[in-house]
Scaffold this active site. Structure first.
Site, short mmCIF file in Angstrom:
data_model
loop_
_atom_site.label_atom_id
_atom_site.label_comp_id
_atom_site.label_asym_id
_atom_site.label_seq_id
_atom_site.Cartn_x
_atom_site.Cartn_y
_atom_site.Cartn_z
N GLU A 1 28.15 47.36 30.19
CA GLU A 1 29.09 46.87 31.82
C GLU A 1 28.53 45.46 31.79
O GLU A 1 26.69 45.21 31.55
CB GLU A 1 28.11 47.21 32.98
CG GLU A 1 29.89 47.25 34.28
CD GLU A 1 28.58 48.10 35.71
OE1 GLU A 1 27.98 48.79 35.62
OE2 GLU A 1 28.75 46.36 36.57
N CYS B 1 26.70 41.98 40.04
CA CYS B 1 28.10 42.21 39.20
C CYS B 1 29.20 41.48 39.37
O CYS B 1 30.25 41.37 38.60
CB CYS B 1 27.81 43.12 38.53
SG CYS B 1 27.38 44.83 39.08
P1 NAP Z 1 20.00 40.97 29.94
O1 NAP Z 1 18.89 40.13 29.29
O2 NAP Z 1 20.96 41.08 29.05
O3 NAP Z 1 18.79 42.77 29.62
C1 NAP Z 1 20.06 43.44 30.57
C2 NAP Z 1 18.81 44.54 30.40
O4 NAP Z 1 18.60 44.71 28.72
C3 NAP Z 1 17.16 44.46 30.42
O5 NAP Z 1 16.96 45.75 30.62
C4 NAP Z 1 16.19 43.59 29.41
O6 NAP Z 1 15.15 44.03 29.15
C5 NAP Z 1 17.29 44.55 28.51
N1 NAP Z 1 17.39 43.88 27.05
C6 NAP Z 1 16.87 43.25 26.20
N2 NAP Z 1 16.95 42.83 25.09
C7 NAP Z 1 16.82 44.22 24.60
C8 NAP Z 1 16.86 44.56 23.44
N3 NAP Z 1 16.91 43.90 22.37
N4 NAP Z 1 16.82 46.06 23.09
C9 NAP Z 1 16.41 46.91 24.82
N5 NAP Z 1 16.53 46.30 25.92
C10 NAP Z 1 16.55 45.07 25.42
O7 NAP Z 1 20.72 40.72 31.28
P2 NAP Z 1 19.92 40.39 32.54
O8 NAP Z 1 18.74 39.17 32.28
O9 NAP Z 1 19.01 41.98 33.00
O10 NAP Z 1 20.63 39.41 32.92
C11 NAP Z 1 21.74 38.26 32.82
C12 NAP Z 1 22.91 38.72 33.31
O11 NAP Z 1 23.62 39.71 32.79
C13 NAP Z 1 23.56 38.18 34.39
O12 NAP Z 1 23.02 36.47 34.27
C14 NAP Z 1 24.45 38.37 34.62
O13 NAP Z 1 25.48 37.59 34.08
C15 NAP Z 1 24.84 40.00 33.39
N6 NAP Z 1 24.50 40.35 34.38
C16 NAP Z 1 25.83 41.14 34.38
C17 NAP Z 1 25.76 42.49 35.14
C18 NAP Z 1 27.47 43.95 35.09
O14 NAP Z 1 27.27 44.14 35.59
N7 NAP Z 1 28.50 43.09 35.10
C19 NAP Z 1 24.46 43.03 36.31
C20 NAP Z 1 23.63 42.08 36.36
C21 NAP Z 1 23.33 40.70 35.09
P3 NAP Z 1 14.46 43.02 29.96
O15 NAP Z 1 14.66 42.02 30.88
O16 NAP Z 1 12.95 43.51 29.55
O17 NAP Z 1 14.13 42.01 28.68
#
Ligand code: NAP
Length: 703
Positions: free
Chosen positions: A278, A315
């Protein structure tokens, strides 16, 4: 190594951060029955309002193989629990969390949100546990696996057929969550997995992890779940994926870039490990062409709410607002008038109506995305434009405040960025459309979203809009004056409704009631004889062995009854008097029963007995009148009238004990009992089936 906040620029700032690192706590991972605290490679998380260091996160040195083994060796015991046992455990855990909710509200302050915003995460999350627990107790039998079909006949003489069964996957569910809902995001995923009988490993986003940590710790303390059923990694997952196997599942919520990278992991690919994603979603709201004044206000209110709730960090929040071209200026004016009343600031101060983003990093990220959006659209409110936006804070420069921002794109069909970039904050782009075809094309330019709202006048037909946009969305919310007061709103995913979307939104599906539970189970078609099918599903299948006894089954307690126990009743000939009496007693004088001439011209060619008379007469044949262990008849399922019963036909009933489900005793006053489902087949003198159904009775327990 300590990774410093990227907003720091001066040597003094860096010195402050090193000093802070020495004094703040490090969140431990709750894995393999221990609290594992890393010493190196820690990431600091700062208070969204004060900018002070709050905690640090890291998992260097964690034994990822041991985490998976612990889940499979210890946590997998949950697969041997029945659905009702799992559901009861979740309900008790939810109650335990609810009693501690104020602790979570306190921690949520560091994430910059208001109490109302935190409610969605905390009580919305706990509410999801309650909702799933009650859904499963209501809808599923108290078994360890789920039988989907009664019987799929595959042979002429009924000796060979099939059922689909769903069994808990013999693996682990890895849930990787985004920062915006650290509690709800975890609970909405672990509820279906645990109910399916699958242990979970949760990896929260570093920002917000303190809340997830507090909730997992409380669930462990509560003792309602088996050891190993829920583990938490605070920090990185390192090589966790390499230890997964084909019975495991991964779910991900976050940015599309991370999601796509993880989905392409060679090990997941090699073992066909399901990956549910998602990600970024450029959700729409549509104001319809015939909108009146009240509808325009509803639309503006919904867009406003989605911008300001959780500072737009949802989201599902509205990112693109489509408005009939003639109404664009009006909508813009009304929206800005509402936004001018917003006070951004520290949510603990009186009068503050919108808090901060989760971190300064997010603030920079949103600003960069707005910059990209502004290549397609004009910023008409917020962002860097308006210095007079009220920000109530002594140190706004240290906080993650971002002002509500409105852009207008006058030529959306020529734009690119507004349809593909999600600024994850209080940001919306208004755009005009000329007709339905153009609108549908523009909405589809989002390339798949979680949700769209259509805001319409109550008497306007929006069937064609729904038909055009539904394939691009996981949910479509129709809002009008009729539903406005009770609508759950554009942005609320609900336990019973699907949450997910195609394409850009990740292509995943979560929630949706029992659909989410089934996601963690393997569906298998089982073929065999009726006796084999009875053993597999613990539910008697027509054609399987039956047992007859001199003692009437209604005289037997729940524990004495056997699945397959059969009563063949006496016969009864249906007379004209039966039909006339039943017609008078019930008031049902339908022509097919009471009008000889009309009935002769009908499908049946003559008068027939009321179907409900047959059901009543059947009860008269199979019921044992004396007081006994049967407490009550509480329902009937799957009723079908197969053949008509005519005057002079003789009916006979086969009553077979189909399924037994013990019930939990709610209070000591209540007699212990269980539910017995009886298969009823009413046949005529030729042996033809005339009616079939299941009846459900409560039967006392006892030897
Ligand atoms: P993200 O940077 O993609 O991180 C999401 C999750 O993935 C976090 O728990 C992160 O952990 C983890 N992660 C990152 N790199 C990883 C890897 N190599 N291996 C395993 N896990 C990894 O997203 P975010 O910072 O939480 O949110 C950023 C963006 O996501 C928002 O700006 C938005 O656009 C989008 N978002 C979308 C939804 C939706 O449901 N559509 C919901 C929320 C956010 P760490 O935090 O420890 O890096």
């Amino acid at each position: 190594m300590l990774e410093l906040d990227d907003s720091s620029s001066t040597a003094n700032d860096q010195a402050d951060q090193y000093a802070a690192a020495a004094s703040v706590k490090t969140l431990s991972s709750l894995v393999y029955g221990q609290a594992y605290t890393a010493q190196q490679d820690l990431r600091m998380v700062y208070h969204a309002i004060s900018g002070a260091a709050v905690y640090q996160v890291g998992s260097q040195g964690i034994n990822t193989q041991a985490i998976v083994d612990y889940a499979k060796q210890k946590g997998s015991v949950i697969a041997s629990w029945t659905f009702h046992q799992r559901a009861n455990a979740l309900k008790q855990a939810a109650q335990y969390l609810l009693e501690r909710k104020e602790e979570y509200y306190e921690l949520a302050k560091a994430t910059g949100c208001t109490r109302k915003d935190a409610w969605i995460d905390i009580e919305g999350g706990i509410g999801t546990l309650f909702a799933y627990s009650s859904l499963v107790r209501r809808e599923l039998s108290d078994e360890t696996a789920l039988v989907e079909d009664a019987w799929i006949p595959l042979s002429q003489h009924g000796t060979f057929g099939a059922k689909h069964i769903l069994s808990p996957k013999a693996g682990v569910a890895v849930h990787i969550n985004a920062f915006n809902f650290p509690i709800w995001g975890m609970l909405e995923k672990i509820a279906p997995s645990l109910l399916a009988g699958v242990p979970c490993i949760v990896k929260p986003a570093t920002e917000g992890a303190e809340l997830t940590h507090a909730v997992v710790k409380a669930i462990h303390e509560s003792g309602f779940l088996p050891e190993g059923a829920l583990q938490l990694i605070c920090g990185q997952t390192y090589d966790l994926f390499n230890h997964l196997n084909p019975q495991d599942t991964v779910t991900f919520t976050g940015s599309a870039s991370t999601g796509q990278k993880l989905r392409a992991h060679p090990h997941l690919n090699a073992y066909s490990i399901p990956f549910t994603m998602e990600a970024d979603s450029v959700n729409s709201a549509i104001l319809t062409e015939q909108a009146n004044d009240e509808t325009i206000n509803l639309f503006v209110r919904e867009v406003f709410r989605e911008m300001t709730t959780k500072s737009g960090q949802k989201c599902t929040a509205i990112r693109r607002a489509f408005v009939p071209a003639a109404l664009l200026d009006c909508v813009q004016t009304r929206l800005i008038q509402k936004l001018e009343k917003v006070t951004v600031g520290d949510p603990s101060d009186d009068g503050v109506t919108m808090g901060a983003l989760a971190s300064v990093k997010q603030k920079h990220d949103v600003a960069a995305k707005v910059e990209q959006l502004s290549q397609d659209a004009e910023i008409v409110y917020g962002s860097h434009l308006r210095q007079d936006i009220k920000i109530q804070s002594p140190h706004p420069e240290k906080a993650a405040f971002y002002p509500p921002t409105v852009l207008v794109c006058r030529q959306p069909s020529q734009a690119e960025n507004i349809h593909r970039i999600e600024a994850f904050g209080p940001v919306v782009t208004l755009m005009p459309y000329e007709n339905l075809t153009e609108l549908a094309d523009l909405v589809a330019r989002g390339e798949g979203s979680l949700v769209a709202s259509i805001v319409r006048d109550s008497d306007e037909n929006i069937e064609s809009v729904v038909a055009k946009i539904a394939p691009w969305h996981g949910r479509v919310h129709i809002l009008d004056a009729e539903s406005a007061k009770e609508s759950t709103g554009h942005g609320s995913p609900l336990p019973y409704l699907v949450h997910g979307g195609p394409g850009r939104a990740g292509g995943g599906e979560e929630l949706g009631g029992l659909r989410a539970v089934k996601h963690y189970m393997q569906r298998t078609a089982i073929q065999g004889s009726p006796n084999a099918m009875t053993q597999v599903g613990h539910s008697w299948t027509a054609g399987a062995q039956v047992f007859e006894d001199r003692v009437h089954p209604f005289k037997k307690s729940f524990d004495e009854l056997r699945v397959g126990e059969r009563l063949l009743t006496a016969r009864r000939t249906v007379t004209e008097a039966d039909i006339v009496n039943f017609g008078c007693l019930s008031g049902d004088h339908f022509y097919a029963h009471m009008d000889k001439i009309a009935a002769a011209e009908s499908l049946f060619g003559e008068r027939v007995a009321h179907g409900y008379f047959i059901v009543s007469a059947a009860a008269g044949l199979f019921v044992d009148a004396a007081a006994g262990p049967v407490i009550a008849n509480y329902g009937m399922d799957n009723l079908r009238f197969v053949e008509p019963v005519k005057i002079g036909d003789t009916i006979q009933v086969e009553l077979t004990c189909k399924q037994k489900t013990p019930k939990q005793q709610r209070d000591p006053e209540q007699k212990p009992h269980g539910v017995v489902v009886w298969d009823i087949k009413v046949k005529n003198q030729r042996g033809d089936l005339v009616a079939t159904y299941d009846i459900l009775t409560l039967v006392e327990r006892g030897a």
